[in-house]
Design a protein around this motif. Structure first.
Motif, PDB file in Angstrom:
ATOM      1  N   LEU A 115       0.803  -0.839  -0.550  1.00 34.69           N
ATOM      2  CA  LEU A 115       0.410  -0.018  -0.014  1.00 34.69           C
ATOM      3  C   LEU A 115       0.895   0.882  -0.626  1.00 34.69           C
ATOM      4  CD1 LEU A 115      -3.116   1.589   0.078  1.00 34.69           C
ATOM      5  CD2 LEU A 115      -2.097   1.426   2.445  1.00 34.69           C
ATOM      6  N   VAL A 116       0.864   2.345  -1.315  1.00 38.52           N
ATOM      7  CA  VAL A 116       1.486   2.959  -0.684  1.00 38.52           C
ATOM      8  C   VAL A 116      -0.063   4.294  -0.769  1.00 38.52           C
ATOM      9  CG1 VAL A 116       2.769   5.072  -2.286  1.00 38.52           C
ATOM     10  CG2 VAL A 116       3.356   2.536  -2.240  1.00 38.52           C
ATOM     11  N   SER A 117       0.136   5.493   0.198  1.00 35.79           N
ATOM     12  CA  SER A 117      -0.418   6.172   0.452  1.00 35.79           C
ATOM     13  C   SER A 117      -0.054   7.639   0.421  1.00 35.79           C
ATOM     14  CB  SER A 117      -1.212   5.964   1.900  1.00 35.79           C
ATOM     15  OG  SER A 117      -1.908   7.262   2.150  1.00 35.79           O
ATOM     16  N   ASP A 118      -0.858   8.763   0.089  1.00 37.49           N
ATOM     17  CA  ASP A 118      -0.437   9.793  -0.510  1.00 37.49           C
ATOM     18  C   ASP A 118      -2.092  11.137  -0.395  1.00 37.49           C
ATOM     19  OD1 ASP A 118       1.344  12.245  -1.355  1.00 37.49           O
ATOM     20  OD2 ASP A 118       1.718  11.664  -3.061  1.00 37.49           O
ATOM     21  N   ILE A 119      -2.391  11.256   0.622  1.00 39.92           N
ATOM     22  CA  ILE A 119      -3.687  12.067   0.824  1.00 39.92           C
ATOM     23  C   ILE A 119      -2.970  12.819   0.917  1.00 39.92           C
ATOM     24  CG2 ILE A 119      -5.780  12.133   1.901  1.00 39.92           C
ATOM     25  CD1 ILE A 119      -5.434   9.594   0.548  1.00 39.92           C
ATOM     26  N   SER A 120      -3.061  14.255   0.394  1.00 40.68           N
ATOM     27  CA  SER A 120      -3.022  15.136   1.096  1.00 40.68           C
ATOM     28  C   SER A 120      -3.632  15.948   2.121  1.00 40.68           C
ATOM     29  CB  SER A 120      -3.695  16.307  -0.527  1.00 40.68           C
ATOM     30  OG  SER A 120      -4.109  17.961   0.583  1.00 40.68           O
ATOM     31  N   LYS A 121      -2.636  17.131   2.587  1.00 31.69           N
ATOM     32  CA  LYS A 121      -2.697  17.155   4.224  1.00 31.69           C
ATOM     33  C   LYS A 121      -3.820  18.733   4.432  1.00 31.69           C
ATOM     34  CE  LYS A 121       1.189  15.092   5.721  1.00 31.69           C
ATOM     35  NZ  LYS A 121       2.600  15.404   6.422  1.00 31.69           N
ATOM     36  N   GLU A 122      -3.842  19.045   2.531  1.00 24.52           N
ATOM     37  CA  GLU A 122      -5.119  20.453   3.645  1.00 24.52           C
ATOM     38  C   GLU A 122      -6.626  19.430   4.064  1.00 24.52           C
ATOM     39  OE1 GLU A 122      -4.385  23.161   0.168  1.00 24.52           O
ATOM     40  OE2 GLU A 122      -2.611  22.029  -0.644  1.00 24.52           O
ATOM     41  N   ARG A 123      -7.104  20.387   4.480  1.00 24.12           N
ATOM     42  CA  ARG A 123      -8.726  19.982   4.733  1.00 24.12           C
ATOM     43  C   ARG A 123      -9.292  20.310   3.344  1.00 24.12           C
ATOM     44  NH1 ARG A 123     -10.735  19.804   9.220  1.00 24.12           N
ATOM     45  NH2 ARG A 123     -12.731  21.804   8.466  1.00 24.12           N
ATOM     46  N   ALA A 124     -10.228  19.253   2.790  1.00 23.96           N
ATOM     47  CA  ALA A 124     -11.091  19.359   1.686  1.00 23.96           C
ATOM     48  C   ALA A 124     -12.510  19.614   2.293  1.00 23.96           C
ATOM     49  CB  ALA A 124     -10.509  18.560   0.634  1.00 23.96           C
ATOM     50  N   ILE A 125     -12.752  19.948   2.533  1.00 23.56           N
ATOM     51  CA  ILE A 125     -14.544  19.731   3.180  1.00 23.56           C
ATOM     52  C   ILE A 125     -15.216  19.722   1.735  1.00 23.56           C
ATOM     53  CG2 ILE A 125     -16.779  20.418   4.528  1.00 23.56           C
ATOM     54  CD1 ILE A 125     -13.920  19.866   5.511  1.00 23.56           C
TER      55      ILE A 125
END
Length: 382
Positions: A257-267
């Motif tokens: 598993l390679v995860s690259d989730i943005s750390k910015e809030r996205a509502i």
């Protein structure tokens, strides 16, 4: 031209035509009278007959001296009446046929539709009102044809679904029965074997439960009976938690598993339960169609274009370009001859749920054996 204008034109033609014809006939009769009148006996010229007063006197004198000539007057009157009747009948006939033909065509079209024949085209009319009716009628025919084709397709796909489910359910059920028989027969004679047997039975039961849930959810979506409870939430935070819940299962299947989730809030607008089903189905697909040698699953997110792009990529069997447009159809399974698991409902459910969230989903693939990327786009909530 509309019906009112066309009928007005026909009425004018119906009025003018007999008047012109009667005028022509009358002039002919008068010319014959002037040419036949015995002007030599009265010492007058034929040119003087063009004078209205002279002509009236000559005409009166002629009828006085030749009462038998009244038959020509009667003939003239008969011809005039005939001209009026013929011109009125012909004009009325033309007017009637111009209206009757498109109405008869619509009546035939209605009979075709009643008989289930939708492979025809409703032609237009010279009358704008009837032409609009023909256009609407043909649009209804096309919609009915599309609905019928869709219905036939759904019947065929449901039959395939039953066949697929029968096959897909048979494998885990057979396995469950086998392991339960093993427990009953005392094959699982140690606690380790017992735990392994029970874990296997539980895993197979989860497969069946997943199939049933997908089928139930797809049916509710098709019937518009699935309710959504929307909240505003951070999709990136949701993804990070969701991936952690799946990490252990992926490790069991030896998938990197390679995860690259943005750390910015996205509502975004979220129904957490339904969106969980979206990503569960996408990840399950990646697991089912994984590369057996070195399976890799990459999950990433990117905030751009007023929304969030979530990409789930694998290095599995890939999808041929010719099948790319069909994968989101309910019941569709990519090349079922390759022994691919599942009912074919997963992506159909995913598409409908994402669209209910106001988003879009599409797949990208380099071709067979080159992996697949599922891209989910969700708009940022204001």
């Amino acid at each position: 031209m509309n019906i009112k204008k066309r009928f007005t034109l026909y009425n004018i033609i119906m009025l003018i035509t007999p008047i012109l014809l009667i005028g022509v006939i009358s002039v002919c009769f008068l010319i014959i009278f002037i040419l036949k009148y015995p002007v030599e006996e009265l010492n007058i010229t034929r040119a003087s007959m063009l004078d209205l007063e002279v002509f009236s006197q000559a005409l009166g004198e002629f009828f006085k001296n030749n009462p038998s000539v009244l038959c020509y007057v009667i003939l003239w009157m008969v011809i005039c009446v005939l001209l009026i009747v013929i011109s009125t009948t012909v004009t009325t006939r033309i007017m009637t046929e111009s209206v009757k033909k498109p109405i008869n065509d619509l009546a035939k079209a209605a009979e075709y539709i009643r008989a289930g024949n939708l492979d025809f085209e409703v032609l237009g009319s010279d009358y704008s009102e009837i032409d609009n009716l023909c256009v609407s009628f043909d649009a209804m025919r096309r919609d009915l044809k599309h609905s019928k084709q869709r219905e036939d397709y759904m019947k065929q796909e449901r039959s395939m679904l039953l066949a697929n489910l029968s096959h897909d359910l048979k494998t885990p059920i057979t396995s469950i029965k086998g392991y339960i028989d093993g427990i009953r027969d005392g094959v699982a004679d140690t606690s380790e074997k017992m735990d392994r047997y029970l874990d296997t039975v539980y895993a197979k039961a989860e497969i069946i439960d997943d199939m049933v849930n997908n089928l139930s959810m797809f049916s509710k979506l098709e019937l518009s009976r699935l309710t959504f409870q929307f909240d505003k939430g951070d999709i990136n935070a949701f993804l990070r938690d969701f991936i952690e819940d799946y990490r252990l299962d992926l490790e069991k299947n030896e998938i990197k598993l390679v995860s690259d989730i943005s750390k910015e809030r996205a509502i975004v607008k979220l129904d957490y339960e339904k969106m969980s089903r979206v990503f569960a189905n996408l990840i399950d697909n990646a697991v089912k169609y994984r590369n057996e040698n070195n399976p890799v699953l990459e999950i990433s997110s990117l905030i751009r274009d007023g929304g969030v792009y979530v990409c789930i990529s694998d290095n599995g069997i890939g999808i041929d370009e010719s099948e790319m447009e069909n994968v989101f159809n309910g019941f569709y399974r990519v090349d079922s001859s390759r022994s691919i698991k599942g009912s074919g409902l997963g992506l159909g459910i995913v598409k409908q749920i994402v669209e209910k969230h106001g988003g879009k989903i599409w797949l990208e693939s380099g071709g067979l054996e080159k992996g697949t990327t599922a891209v989910v786009y969700l708009p940022i909530s204001q």
